[in-house]
Enzyme design. Structure first.
Site, PDB file in Angstrom:
ATOM      1  N   LYS A 189       2.379   9.433  -4.510  1.00  0.00           N
ATOM      2  CA  LYS A 189       2.833  10.019  -3.253  1.00  0.00           C
ATOM      3  C   LYS A 189       3.655   8.943  -2.553  1.00  0.00           C
ATOM      4  O   LYS A 189       3.107   8.022  -1.942  1.00  0.00           O
ATOM      5  CB  LYS A 189       1.621  10.434  -2.406  1.00  0.00           C
ATOM      6  CG  LYS A 189       1.873  11.533  -1.377  1.00  0.00           C
ATOM      7  CD  LYS A 189       2.885  11.203  -0.304  1.00  0.00           C
ATOM      8  CE  LYS A 189       2.376  10.244   0.741  1.00  0.00           C
ATOM      9  NZ  LYS A 189       3.440   9.905   1.750  1.00  0.00           N
ATOM     10  N   GLU A 264      -2.595  -3.307  -0.816  1.00  0.00           N
ATOM     11  CA  GLU A 264      -1.615  -4.317  -0.397  1.00  0.00           C
ATOM     12  C   GLU A 264      -1.204  -3.940   1.011  1.00  0.00           C
ATOM     13  O   GLU A 264      -0.538  -2.927   1.210  1.00  0.00           O
ATOM     14  CB  GLU A 264      -0.385  -4.280  -1.317  1.00  0.00           C
ATOM     15  CG  GLU A 264      -0.667  -4.659  -2.751  1.00  0.00           C
ATOM     16  CD  GLU A 264      -0.966  -6.143  -2.930  1.00  0.00           C
ATOM     17  OE1 GLU A 264      -0.805  -6.914  -1.962  1.00  0.00           O
ATOM     18  OE2 GLU A 264      -1.373  -6.509  -4.035  1.00  0.00           O
ATOM     19  N   CYS A 298       6.388  -6.783   4.464  1.00  0.00           N
ATOM     20  CA  CYS A 298       4.985  -7.130   4.697  1.00  0.00           C
ATOM     21  C   CYS A 298       4.829  -8.637   4.791  1.00  0.00           C
ATOM     22  O   CYS A 298       3.949  -9.125   5.474  1.00  0.00           O
ATOM     23  CB  CYS A 298       4.136  -6.579   3.575  1.00  0.00           C
ATOM     24  SG  CYS A 298       4.703  -7.070   1.950  1.00  0.00           S
ATOM     25  N   GLU A 397       1.231  -7.099  13.814  1.00  0.00           N
ATOM     26  CA  GLU A 397       2.391  -6.925  12.935  1.00  0.00           C
ATOM     27  C   GLU A 397       3.388  -5.994  13.626  1.00  0.00           C
ATOM     28  O   GLU A 397       3.041  -4.896  14.025  1.00  0.00           O
ATOM     29  CB  GLU A 397       1.957  -6.310  11.602  1.00  0.00           C
ATOM     30  CG  GLU A 397       3.117  -6.167  10.639  1.00  0.00           C
ATOM     31  CD  GLU A 397       2.720  -5.510   9.320  1.00  0.00           C
ATOM     32  OE1 GLU A 397       2.042  -4.469   9.355  1.00  0.00           O
ATOM     33  OE2 GLU A 397       3.101  -6.045   8.277  1.00  0.00           O
TER      34      GLU A 397
END
Ligand code: NAP
Ligand code: MG
Length: 504
Positions: A189, A264, A298, A397
């Protein structure tokens, strides 16, 4: 976040279907999602918002493929040859795939071209591991060693994979190449923003000879298709790349079902500049860490720690560099920073800058949208100073081109502050003192530490996060292990079974 669209589309909008069992298959539902080119805001494709029924069909297909001899009985050389054929096919479509990636997320064609040119190598590397995989024998003490005891690795089975929009196919290859090498089958997905490249990728893999049902793509939103996939009862392994918030949720449901999971996740990586650093290199490394890919990575080096002796010089040069970064058309190979991937992401970045101002920070450069560029998604490279470790922009973040610059006085102090974060994905260390480099690298809580570089990856170097940045590792040998489970077989060679009432 996905919004169904219901309006009719102009004629040049491509309508895609899911890819299941080796062919394009219409969704069982009617809702679709627009794929937008963030540079100018144009809608150029739509993909189905898949249903749980679509997921059921894809998982059933992947199960059948996993159980089939055509897949399960492949010898190492045959499996390796197939991975090489996939790599060759990808190599022949680099430009097409790079353009699809750029049209979905606005990342620079020069970066996506390089990513796509390297994609085949991930499959070739895992092909080499197919050929070199071995089990082992264990010289057990039991019954005076009258056993032949061996350990073998077996594929988990059907993998459910969910991926984000920032490096769509690269992050897919991190999972798919080792999963195929291990002998797993796969239902994917992709992010709804970047689903088209996954569909084309599936078609190319099929052209390369991958048996039907081994790699299936169901497009749709995380909350519906993604949730149905990761919670499906017939999935044997979950692999996710995305935010820590969603990863935590997926990890919890995998834990409930006792399904192995690789995660992750996000980061807030420190990039630390010591006084002995080569300043020119360090400035390049800071720019690379936070402004490349418009900060949407990331592993962004979003917390820049600079020693107080060099802080002023670094901030001055950084502001200089930031003001000369060429923003513009991501398809132009000269462009250095493209747009943010979509409107919602831009709003997130903007609200972080507002919060920084409210908390007393200085915006030393950027902080706004440039007014001379098309679309609604450009944001200036931004340097935030006068911040503390506790400030929101320093802790959370942002996933955008926003560097927070902090100063420090000594090594112990900066290590403590760098580690004072829930995240632990990566870190950068800039120093010409190699004893210091190794000392600091040893003590940083991060899955990857770069010394005098930043933002490098390789198919054979494990990658993943400490702490809230994830679980498990991708790439390298660890990347293959993530798709294999261990079986120990004991064969008694003594011919007798003695005391049945003790553990022997
Ligand atoms: P995200 O919001 O977590 O979404 C990632 C994927 O998960 C998308 O496909 C999303 O679908 C899907 N999803 C959302 N909710 C779900 C649910 N409840 N169940 C199952 N699937 C669900 O992350 P993103 O905004 O796309 O990507 C940015 C994040 O990814 C950042 O935090 C970044 O640090 C992280 N990231 C990590 C790495 C790494 O290797 N560590 C690499 C790249 C990015 P839809 O969005 O289509 O609804
Ligand atoms: Mg999202």
């Amino acid at each position: 976040m996905t919004e169904p669209n219901s309006g009719s589309q102009p004629a040049d909008v491509d309508e895609y279907d899911h890819f299941i069992d080796g062919e394009f298959v219409a969704s069982t539902g009617d809702d679709r999602f627009d794929v937008v080119y963030p540079y100018d805001g144009s809608v150029w494709a739509t993909v189905p918002l898949g249903t749980s029924g679509d997921i059921d069909r894809a998982v059933e297909t992947a199960r059948k493929a996993f159980d089939s001899d055509a897949w399960g009985e492949l010898r190492p050389a045959e499996r390796a040859a197939l991975l090489h054929a996939i790599a060759d096919t990808l190599d022949a479509h680099v430009d097409e795939l790079a353009e699809l990636e750029t049209r979905q997320n606005g990342k620079l064609i020069r970066e996506m071209g390089a990513q796509m040119a390297g994609l085949g190598e991930y499959f070739r590397y895992y092909a080499s591991l197919c050929r070199t995989r071995e089990g082992r024998t264990i010289p057990v003490d039991n019954k005076n060693g009258d056993f032949f005891t061996y350990v073998k690795k077996e594929p988990y089975g059907v993998v459910a994979a969910v991926t984000p929009w920032n490096s769509p196919l690269l992050l897919t290859a991190f999972k798919l190449a080792p999963a195929l090498a291990a002998g797993c089958t796969f239902v994917h997905k992709p992010s709804s923003h970047t689903a088209v490249s996954a569909l084309r990728f599936a078609e190319l893999l099929s052209d390369a000879g991958l048996p039907a049902g081994v790699y299936n793509v169901v497009t749709g939103s995380g909350g519906t298709a993604g949730d149905a996939l990761v919670n499906h009862d017939d999935v044997d392994k979950v692999a996710f790349t995305g935010s820590t918030a969603v990863g935590r949720q997926i990890g919890a449901s995998a834990g409930e079902k006792l399904v192995p999971v690789s995660l992750e996740l996000g980061g807030k990586s420190p990039n630390i500049v010591f006084p002995s650093a080569n300043l020119e290199n360090a400035i390049n490394g800071i720019v690379k860490g936070i402004f490349a890919a418009t900060g949407q990575t990331c592993l962004a080096g979003s917390r820049v720690f600079v020693h107080e002796e060099i802080a002023e010089a670094i901030v001055d040069r950084l502001v200089d560099r930031a003001s000369s970064i060429r923003l513009g058309d991501p398809m132009d190979p000269e462009t250095e920073m493209g747009p943010v991937a979509f409107r919602g992401q831009l709003e997130t970045i903007r609200s972080y800058i507002e919060t920084a101002r409210e908390e007393g920070a200085t915006i030393s450069h950027g902080g706004t949208q440039p007014d001379n560029l098309p679309g609604e998604c450009f944001f200036e490279p931004t340097i935030v100073t006068d911040v503390d470790d506790a400030d929101t922009v320093v802790r959370e973040e942002i996933f955008g081109p926003v560097a927070s610059v902090l100063t420090f006085t000594d090594e112990d102090e900066v290590i403590g502050r760098a580690n004072d974060s829930p995240y632990g994905l990566a870190a950068g260390v800039w120093t010409e003192d190699m004893r210091q480099a190794q000392r600091v690298a040893d003590r940083l809580e991060a899955g990857t530490v770069w010394v005098n570089e930043y933002r490098t990856l390789a198919y054979n170097a494990p990658f993943g996060g400490y702490k809230d940045s994830g679980l498990g590792r991708e790439l390298g040998r660890e990347g293959l292990e993530a798709y294999l489970q261990t079986k120990t077989v004991w064969i008694d060679q003594s011919g007798t079974v003695d005391d049945p009432f003790t553990l022997g």
